[in-house]
Design a protein around this motif. Structure first.
Motif, PDB file in Angstrom:
ATOM      1  N   ARG A   1       4.030   7.817   6.095  1.00 10.17           N
ATOM      2  CA  ARG A   1       4.834   6.722   6.654  1.00 10.17           C
ATOM      3  C   ARG A   1       5.800   6.163   5.605  1.00 10.17           C
ATOM      4  O   ARG A   1       6.945   5.821   5.915  1.00 10.17           O
ATOM      5  CB  ARG A   1       3.925   5.630   7.197  1.00 10.17           C
ATOM      6  CG  ARG A   1       3.222   6.073   8.463  1.00 10.17           C
ATOM      7  CD  ARG A   1       2.330   4.998   9.029  1.00 10.17           C
ATOM      8  NE  ARG A   1       1.644   5.496  10.236  1.00 10.17           N
ATOM      9  CZ  ARG A   1       0.557   4.954  10.740  1.00 10.17           C
ATOM     10  NH1 ARG A   1       0.023   3.873  10.181  1.00 10.17           N
ATOM     11  NH2 ARG A   1       0.001   5.461  11.813  1.00 10.17           N
TER      12      ARG A   1
ATOM     13  N   ARG B   1       0.839  -1.215   0.000  1.00 13.15           N
ATOM     14  CA  ARG B   1       0.000   0.000   0.000  1.00 13.15           C
ATOM     15  C   ARG B   1       0.869   1.258   0.000  1.00 13.15           C
ATOM     16  O   ARG B   1       0.524   2.256  -0.623  1.00 13.15           O
ATOM     17  CB  ARG B   1      -0.942   0.005   1.208  1.00 13.15           C
ATOM     18  CG  ARG B   1      -1.971  -1.120   1.097  1.00 13.15           C
ATOM     19  CD  ARG B   1      -3.020  -0.967   2.103  1.00 13.15           C
ATOM     20  NE  ARG B   1      -4.168  -0.433   1.355  1.00 13.15           N
ATOM     21  CZ  ARG B   1      -5.299  -0.079   1.893  1.00 13.15           C
ATOM     22  NH1 ARG B   1      -5.464  -0.175   3.193  1.00 13.15           N
ATOM     23  NH2 ARG B   1      -6.289   0.366   1.172  1.00 13.15           N
ATOM     24  N   GLN B   2       2.000   1.198   0.695  1.00  9.69           N
ATOM     25  CA  GLN B   2       2.906   2.341   0.707  1.00  9.69           C
ATOM     26  C   GLN B   2       3.539   2.524  -0.671  1.00  9.69           C
ATOM     27  O   GLN B   2       3.685   3.650  -1.150  1.00  9.69           O
ATOM     28  CB  GLN B   2       3.974   2.152   1.789  1.00  9.69           C
ATOM     29  CG  GLN B   2       3.446   2.251   3.200  1.00  9.69           C
ATOM     30  CD  GLN B   2       4.501   1.948   4.249  1.00  9.69           C
ATOM     31  OE1 GLN B   2       5.507   1.301   3.974  1.00  9.69           O
ATOM     32  NE2 GLN B   2       4.257   2.418   5.473  1.00  9.69           N
TER      33      GLN B   2
ATOM     34  N   SER C   1      -7.705  10.913   4.436  1.00  3.78           N
ATOM     35  CA  SER C   1      -6.819  10.941   5.608  1.00  3.78           C
ATOM     36  C   SER C   1      -5.976   9.670   5.689  1.00  3.78           C
ATOM     37  O   SER C   1      -4.789   9.729   6.026  1.00  3.78           O
ATOM     38  CB  SER C   1      -7.629  11.142   6.889  1.00  3.78           C
ATOM     39  OG  SER C   1      -8.569  10.107   7.038  1.00  3.78           O
ATOM     40  N   GLN C   2      -6.577   8.514   5.360  1.00  5.40           N
ATOM     41  CA  GLN C   2      -5.816   7.271   5.359  1.00  5.40           C
ATOM     42  C   GLN C   2      -4.685   7.331   4.326  1.00  5.40           C
ATOM     43  O   GLN C   2      -3.573   6.893   4.597  1.00  5.40           O
ATOM     44  CB  GLN C   2      -6.715   6.081   5.006  1.00  5.40           C
ATOM     45  CG  GLN C   2      -7.439   5.464   6.161  1.00  5.40           C
ATOM     46  CD  GLN C   2      -8.224   4.240   5.678  1.00  5.40           C
ATOM     47  OE1 GLN C   2      -9.000   4.341   4.727  1.00  5.40           O
ATOM     48  NE2 GLN C   2      -8.006   3.113   6.328  1.00  5.40           N
ATOM     49  N   PHE C   3      -4.994   7.884   3.156  1.00  7.79           N
ATOM     50  CA  PHE C   3      -3.972   7.986   2.113  1.00  7.79           C
ATOM     51  C   PHE C   3      -2.815   8.853   2.577  1.00  7.79           C
ATOM     52  O   PHE C   3      -1.647   8.499   2.388  1.00  7.79           O
ATOM     53  CB  PHE C   3      -4.559   8.561   0.815  1.00  7.79           C
ATOM     54  CG  PHE C   3      -3.517   8.769  -0.242  1.00  7.79           C
ATOM     55  CD1 PHE C   3      -3.050   7.695  -0.979  1.00  7.79           C
ATOM     56  CD2 PHE C   3      -2.969  10.017  -0.469  1.00  7.79           C
ATOM     57  CE1 PHE C   3      -2.061   7.864  -1.935  1.00  7.79           C
ATOM     58  CE2 PHE C   3      -1.987  10.199  -1.417  1.00  7.79           C
ATOM     59  CZ  PHE C   3      -1.532   9.117  -2.153  1.00  7.79           C
ATOM     60  N   LYS C   4      -3.124   9.976   3.199  1.00  6.84           N
ATOM     61  CA  LYS C   4      -2.066  10.877   3.662  1.00  6.84           C
ATOM     62  C   LYS C   4      -1.189  10.206   4.718  1.00  6.84           C
ATOM     63  O   LYS C   4       0.026  10.391   4.726  1.00  6.84           O
ATOM     64  CB  LYS C   4      -2.680  12.174   4.203  1.00  6.84           C
ATOM     65  CG  LYS C   4      -3.231  13.073   3.119  1.00  6.84           C
ATOM     66  CD  LYS C   4      -3.793  14.349   3.712  1.00  6.84           C
ATOM     67  CE  LYS C   4      -4.331  15.280   2.649  1.00  6.84           C
ATOM     68  NZ  LYS C   4      -4.886  16.513   3.217  1.00  6.84           N
ATOM     69  N   ILE C   5      -1.791   9.433   5.581  1.00  6.82           N
ATOM     70  CA  ILE C   5      -1.026   8.727   6.612  1.00  6.82           C
ATOM     71  C   ILE C   5      -0.111   7.684   5.962  1.00  6.82           C
ATOM     72  O   ILE C   5       1.084   7.595   6.307  1.00  6.82           O
ATOM     73  CB  ILE C   5      -1.974   8.070   7.640  1.00  6.82           C
ATOM     74  CG1 ILE C   5      -2.668   9.146   8.470  1.00  6.82           C
ATOM     75  CG2 ILE C   5      -1.232   7.093   8.539  1.00  6.82           C
ATOM     76  CD1 ILE C   5      -3.824   8.631   9.315  1.00  6.82           C
ATOM     77  N   ILE C   6      -0.635   6.907   5.033  1.00 12.02           N
ATOM     78  CA  ILE C   6       0.171   5.883   4.358  1.00 12.02           C
ATOM     79  C   ILE C   6       1.336   6.524   3.613  1.00 12.02           C
ATOM     80  O   ILE C   6       2.477   6.047   3.683  1.00 12.02           O
ATOM     81  CB  ILE C   6      -0.716   5.040   3.403  1.00 12.02           C
ATOM     82  CG1 ILE C   6      -1.695   4.191   4.212  1.00 12.02           C
ATOM     83  CG2 ILE C   6       0.134   4.172   2.490  1.00 12.02           C
ATOM     84  CD1 ILE C   6      -2.762   3.506   3.362  1.00 12.02           C
TER      85      ILE C   6
ATOM     86  N   ILE D   1      -9.493   4.184  -0.499  1.00 13.64           N
ATOM     87  CA  ILE D   1      -9.400   4.525   0.926  1.00 13.64           C
ATOM     88  C   ILE D   1      -9.761   5.996   1.102  1.00 13.64           C
ATOM     89  O   ILE D   1      -9.881   6.738   0.131  1.00 13.64           O
ATOM     90  CB  ILE D   1      -7.979   4.239   1.488  1.00 13.64           C
ATOM     91  CG1 ILE D   1      -6.911   5.021   0.701  1.00 13.64           C
ATOM     92  CG2 ILE D   1      -7.681   2.742   1.467  1.00 13.64           C
ATOM     93  CD1 ILE D   1      -5.503   4.858   1.228  1.00 13.64           C
ATOM     94  N   SER D   2      -9.897   6.396   2.357  1.00 12.22           N
ATOM     95  CA  SER D   2     -10.228   7.805   2.617  1.00 12.22           C
ATOM     96  C   SER D   2      -8.998   8.680   2.400  1.00 12.22           C
ATOM     97  O   SER D   2      -7.854   8.192   2.373  1.00 12.22           O
ATOM     98  CB  SER D   2     -10.735   7.969   4.051  1.00 12.22           C
ATOM     99  OG  SER D   2      -9.677   7.760   4.960  1.00 12.22           O
TER     100      SER D   2
ATOM    101  N   ALA E   1      -6.242   8.666  -3.405  1.00  9.21           N
ATOM    102  CA  ALA E   1      -7.038   7.982  -2.383  1.00  9.21           C
ATOM    103  C   ALA E   1      -8.205   7.235  -3.028  1.00  9.21           C
ATOM    104  O   ALA E   1      -8.505   6.093  -2.665  1.00  9.21           O
ATOM    105  CB  ALA E   1      -7.548   8.977  -1.355  1.00  9.21           C
TER     106      ALA E   1
END
Length: 163
Positions: free
Chosen positions: A151, A116-117, A143-148, A140-141, A135
């Motif tokens: 990281r 996913r990263q 916010s989830q995309f930004k977090i992935i 995915i949402s 996203a």
């Protein structure tokens, strides 16, 4: 005036129009092109031609077409060959080799990341999609995309620092 009238007009006046434009431009190819342009304009305005002096009208259109061509050419900038010799060539064999090596290093580091990263980095950083588009493609949402993505970048940064 109908289409056969235009054909008749072309047969009667095309040689005169061609010679007039050739006299103005002193270029055979320009004269041919503009002669066709004149009769195209005549065809477009065939409903308004009835009762006019055809040859005078066609010569006027030929003159205006030539003036339009001159104006168009004046807006274009032509550069001599010396201009291009002074421009540095950005693509050299060395730069191509360096780019391949850098890309190879990047892809080897990218392979260490989670799938996913990898996908997030490829979509946003490599292919240039927006956060929202990326996203959506990943399902995915935002916010989830930004977090992935954050990281993944942190892991890549850490790998670069340790190398």
């Amino acid at each position: 005036m109908n289409a056969t009238g235009i054909e008749c007009m072309y047969r009667n006046y095309s040689h005169d129009i061609y010679r007039y434009i050739l006299y103005l431009s002193r270029n055979h190819h320009i004269a041919e092109d503009l002669t066709q342009e004149v009769f195209f304009r005549a065809y477009k305005n065939k409903d308004q031609l009835d009762g006019k002096k055809m040859k005078a009208w066609l010569l006027r259109v030929a003159h205006n077409s030539y003036i339009d061509l001159l104006r168009k050419e004046n807006r274009c900038i032509t550069l001599e060959n010396e201009y291009f010799h002074d421009c540095p060539c950005l693509e050299t064999p060395e730069s191509n080799m360096l780019a391949k090596e850098t890309y190879g290093e990047f892809t080897s580091k990218l392979a260490i990341l989670q799938p996913r990263q990898q996908q997030a980095v490829m979509l946003y950083d490599i292919h240039g999609y927006s956060y929202q588009e990326s996203a959506q493609m990943m399902g995915i949402s935002l916010s989830q995309f930004k977090i992935i993505l954050y990281r993944a970048r942190q892991k890549l940064k850490k790998m670069r620092e340790t190398a």
